[in-house]
Structures are given as structure tokens and as C-alpha cells.
Design an enzyme around this catalytic site. Structure first.
Site, mmCIF file in Angstrom:
data_model
loop_
_atom_site.group_PDB
_atom_site.id
_atom_site.type_symbol
_atom_site.label_atom_id
_atom_site.label_comp_id
_atom_site.label_asym_id
_atom_site.label_seq_id
_atom_site.Cartn_x
_atom_site.Cartn_y
_atom_site.Cartn_z
ATOM 1 N N TRP A 21 0.826 -1.216 0.000
ATOM 2 C CA TRP A 21 0.000 0.000 0.000
ATOM 3 C C TRP A 21 0.857 1.262 0.000
ATOM 4 O O TRP A 21 0.360 2.338 -0.306
ATOM 5 C CB TRP A 21 -0.972 0.012 1.178
ATOM 6 N N ARG A 22 2.143 1.126 0.312
ATOM 7 C CA ARG A 22 3.013 2.306 0.257
ATOM 8 C C ARG A 22 3.450 2.596 -1.175
ATOM 9 O O ARG A 22 4.052 3.625 -1.440
ATOM 10 C CB ARG A 22 4.226 2.106 1.153
ATOM 11 N N GLU A 34 -5.497 0.651 5.648
ATOM 12 C CA GLU A 34 -5.603 1.133 7.028
ATOM 13 C C GLU A 34 -6.716 0.422 7.788
ATOM 14 O O GLU A 34 -6.582 0.139 8.971
ATOM 15 C CB GLU A 34 -5.808 2.653 7.062
ATOM 16 N N THR A 40 -4.842 -5.814 13.170
ATOM 17 C CA THR A 40 -4.231 -6.971 12.510
ATOM 18 C C THR A 40 -2.804 -6.641 12.101
ATOM 19 O O THR A 40 -2.517 -5.526 11.678
ATOM 20 C CB THR A 40 -5.056 -7.364 11.259
ATOM 21 N N LEU A 77 -9.610 -12.807 8.716
ATOM 22 C CA LEU A 77 -8.949 -11.573 9.144
ATOM 23 C C LEU A 77 -9.539 -11.047 10.463
ATOM 24 O O LEU A 77 -8.905 -10.283 11.175
ATOM 25 C CB LEU A 77 -9.120 -10.522 8.038
ATOM 26 N N TYR A 117 -8.964 7.684 13.739
ATOM 27 C CA TYR A 117 -7.700 7.126 13.245
ATOM 28 C C TYR A 117 -7.701 6.983 11.724
ATOM 29 O O TYR A 117 -6.784 7.456 11.040
ATOM 30 C CB TYR A 117 -7.390 5.758 13.898
ATOM 31 N N ASP A 135 -2.567 5.614 17.276
ATOM 32 C CA ASP A 135 -2.885 4.190 17.465
ATOM 33 C C ASP A 135 -2.010 3.662 18.600
ATOM 34 O O ASP A 135 -1.329 4.446 19.276
ATOM 35 C CB ASP A 135 -2.692 3.408 16.145
ATOM 36 N N CYS A 196 16.547 1.040 21.874
ATOM 37 C CA CYS A 196 16.760 2.466 22.129
ATOM 38 C C CYS A 196 18.070 2.965 21.526
ATOM 39 O O CYS A 196 18.157 4.108 21.094
ATOM 40 C CB CYS A 196 16.716 2.740 23.629
HETATM 41 FE FE1 SF4 Z 1 11.221 4.249 22.402
HETATM 42 FE FE2 SF4 Z 1 13.707 3.858 23.325
HETATM 43 FE FE3 SF4 Z 1 13.265 5.477 21.261
HETATM 44 FE FE4 SF4 Z 1 12.524 6.199 23.687
HETATM 45 S S1 SF4 Z 1 14.596 5.843 22.983
HETATM 46 S S2 SF4 Z 1 11.330 6.407 21.842
HETATM 47 S S3 SF4 Z 1 11.884 4.235 24.531
HETATM 48 S S4 SF4 Z 1 12.935 3.264 21.340
#
Ligand code: SF4
Length: 356
Positions: A21-22, A34, A40, A77, A117, A135, A196
Site C-alpha cells: 500500500w506504500r 488502514e 491486525t 482476518l 484514526y 494508534d 533504544c
Molecule cells: Fe522508544 Fe527507546 Fe526510542 Fe525512547 S529511545 S522512543 S523508549 S525506542
């Protein structure tokens, strides 16, 4: 704030998944995707999306289809109200707007099944309108980014999350930006073990900077999910089997199924099967044996379903609950849309019948 947005957009540019879809700027296809993606996962949606847009390439094709064709393409689905609403909404777009999806938020939002949404996603992605999507992925990213103590599953927190999402939105590229936040939530800021160190928002993320990522997002206490015991009968009369159609509205509305219902406390499941069939379709049947036992989980409850093979004994079908019925040959079953709890045992049933 703009530096943060730019970092996220640059990350998205390099890391986004290539999804069917992109590839399209067609608002109808974006809308279909969407709707399917609500509740899902992407990998599940892809083959359904391909089949759906191949069968209904434009809004007018969907608008003029029979509900049963639409449900058949949606079979498996789940959350079938999505399909019924999309079908009705396509009908309105065809009749009222000449097949063009309305670009006004208020107009589009009025269509069946179009909530905040869907309206924000379609209008931002297809028409570059400045509406932020919200979402589960977006809420999780926001909750961690700001170390928000508001539970993400509390309706009262919705306004605050919506305001934050709108504040963060890059209004110059709203479609890309909305997809970037959701993609970050799906690929990096995942519910468990977010990456992170690879996150473009890490330097600005309060939860990460304070070492409290695992504490977010906050949730209310999870509610216990009830388990229902269901008895279902495959009623055979000569070479045909009885199937019934659920009423159009409500859970699994419009889908076909084998008749049955809830087992009462202390009631043997085989007796419940006979009783439910008598109540629902006014037939007397005799249970021949247990075909199988199926377990299935819905969002708010789970079922354990005992499936019995039954012999028709007497009576004429009179419906009390179902909207319709058919006596079908086994090779005709595939033409009807069934819920997942039924499609789990239909192959076994057909194999058993083929062996006879
Ligand atoms: Fe999420 Fe970690 Fe990025 Fe913060 S740093 S938005 S907790 S992935």
C-alpha cells in the site's frame, strides 16, 4: 522540536518497510490497507490486501459487490464489522461523492466505520492533510518519549495523547511523518525490548534518558478474559450439511457457521448441542460423536468449542436467531465466509466426509 521531526523522517526514509500500500497514492487503496491494519498485523494483512484490491480495484467495484463476496475475502482476518462498514462506506462514496473519497475530514469521518484514526491516516497519507494519527504504536512512543504516567488504555487519557501527537506532527509532511511514528513503534520502540540505541529519538526520550523505559507505557490492571464453553453441531441430512448465517450486525455479523451455542453450567456439551439446535433452527437431531475440540481467542473472551457430528431426526427449519440457513453439499462450503473458529475444523470435517 523540528530537529526531532527531521531525525525521525530521515530514519524513516532509510528504514521503512516496502509494503504494497506504500507503493500507491490512491486514497481508496490506502483506506483499505488502514482498515485491514487496525487490529491486525502487517504480515497477515499483505495477502488479504492483494486479494481484496485485485477483486475490487476501485471504490465502485467494492460498492457494487455483494456483502458475502466482501466477507469471503475478509474470512480469517477477524473483526468483520470492519469489512461490513467498509463495504457500506464504499457504497456511500459511490452514490454521494461520485466515487471520489471526500477530502474533508468532517465528510470522510461521517462514513460508516471511519473513526478518527482512519480519517487522519487516509487524509494525511493520501492528501497531505495535517491530522496526526493515534494508534497503539503512537501512544507507546509518546508515553515513553515524555515519560507519561497516563495509562494508554484509559479513555480519559485519549485527549492528552491526541494533543501530544498533534503537537509532534510535522505539518509540512504529515503523511510521511504519521507513518514514520507508527513505523518506529512497530520496528524500534516495540512493546518489549525496544532498540533504544538504534532510535532516532533517543536523545530526546525522557524514559530512555532516565533509565525507565520498562515502566512505560502505563496500563490499568488487565481485566480477566472469560472462557466460554460452546457446543456446535454439524447436522447431516442425506448428502447435505446445515449452515446458518448470523445476523448482519454484531460480532461476526453476516458470517456463516454451524449452529450451536453456549453450554449451560453442569450441562453435558452433547445435550447443549441438541438443545441449541432445537432452539435456533427448530430441528431435532441426534449426536453421533465428537468430531473435534477447538480453542479460539477473541479480544474480550476465549472459547472452547466442542464440535459434534449430528444426524437429522425430524422437523422443518424455523429460524430463531440466525438470519438465514442453507443445506449445502460439502464441496459448496468453500463458497461461504465462516469465522476462524469454524475454519479451524472445516478441513478436518471435509477430510472425514471424504473418507466415508
Ligand atoms: Fe522508544 Fe527507546 Fe526510542 Fe525512547 S529511545 S522512543 S523508549 S525506542
Amino acid at each position: 522540536m523540528q530537529a526531532l521531526r527531521n531525525a525521525l523522517l530521515a530514519w524513516y526514509e532509510t528504514n521503512r518497510r516496502r509494503l504494497p500500500w506504500r507503493e500507491s497514492a490512491d486514497p481508496y487503496r490506502i483506506w483499505v490497507s488502514e482498515v485491514m491494519l487496525q487490529q491486525t498485523q502487517v504480515a497477515t494483512v499483505i495477502p488479504y490486501y492483494h486479494r481484496f484490491v485485485a477483486a475490487f480495484p476501485e471504490v465502485r467495484h467494492l460498492a457494487r459487490a455483494q456483502q458475502q463476496e466482501v466477507l469471503k475475502l475478509w474470512e480469517g482476518l477477524g473483526y468483520y464489522a470492519r469489512a461490513r462498514n467498509l463495504h457500506r462506506a464504499a457504497g456511500e462514496v459511490d452514490r454521494v461523492y461520485g466515487g471520489r473519497i471526500p477530502e474533508s475530514f468532517a465528510e470522510f469521518r461521517k462514513l460508516p466505520g471511519v473513526g478518527d484514526y482512519i480519517a487522519a491516516a487516509v487524509l494525511s497519507i493520501a492528501f497531505q492533510q495535517p491530522y496526526a494519527v493515534l494508534d497503539g504504536n503512537v501512544k507507546r512512543v509518546l508515553a515513553r518519549l515524555q515519560a507519561l504516567d497516563l495509562p494508554v488504555d484509559q479513555p480519559a487519557a485519549l485527549r492528552r495523547f491526541r494533543a501530544l501527537a498533534q503537537e509532534l506532527l510535522d505539518t509540512r509532511r504529515p503523511g510521511e511523518f504519521n507513518q514514520a511514528v507508527m513505523e518506529l513503534g512497530a520496528l524500534v520502540c516495540t512493546p518489549r525490548q525496544p532498540d533504544c540505541r538504534g532510535c532516532p529519538l533517543a536523545t530526546a526520550c525522557t524514559a530512555f534518558q532516565s533509565g525507565r523505559v520498562a515502566e512505560y507505557p502505563k496500563r490499568r490492571q488487565p481485566r480477566a478474559v472469560p472462557l466460554y464453553h460452546i457446543a456446535v453441531g454439524v447436522v447431516r441430512r442425506e448428502d447435505r450439511l446445515l449452515i446458518t448465517r448470523r445476523k448482519s450486525e454484531g460480532l461476526l455479523g453476516g458470517l456463516w457457521e454451524f449452529p450451536g451455542g453456549k453450554v449451560k453450567p453442569g450441562e453435558p456439551a452433547a445435550e447443549a448441542c441438541v438443545r441449541e439446535i432445537a432452539e435456533e433452527v427448530n430441528l431435532q437431531v441426534q449426536v453421533l460423536g465428537l468430531l473435534t475440540r477447538v480453542r479460539h481467542a477473541y479480544t474480550h473472551f476465549r472459547i472452547r468449542m466442542d464440535v459434534f457430528t449430528c444426524r437429522f431426526v425430524a422437523g422443518e427449519v424455523r429460524l430463531n436467531g440466525p438470519a438465514d440457513y442453507r443445506w449445502v453439499r460439502p464441496n459448496e462450503i468453500d463458497a461461504y465466509p465462516f469465522p476462524r473458529a469454524n475454519t479451524k475444523f472445516i478441513p478436518l470435517l471435509l477430510a472425514a466426509l471424504a473418507r466415508e
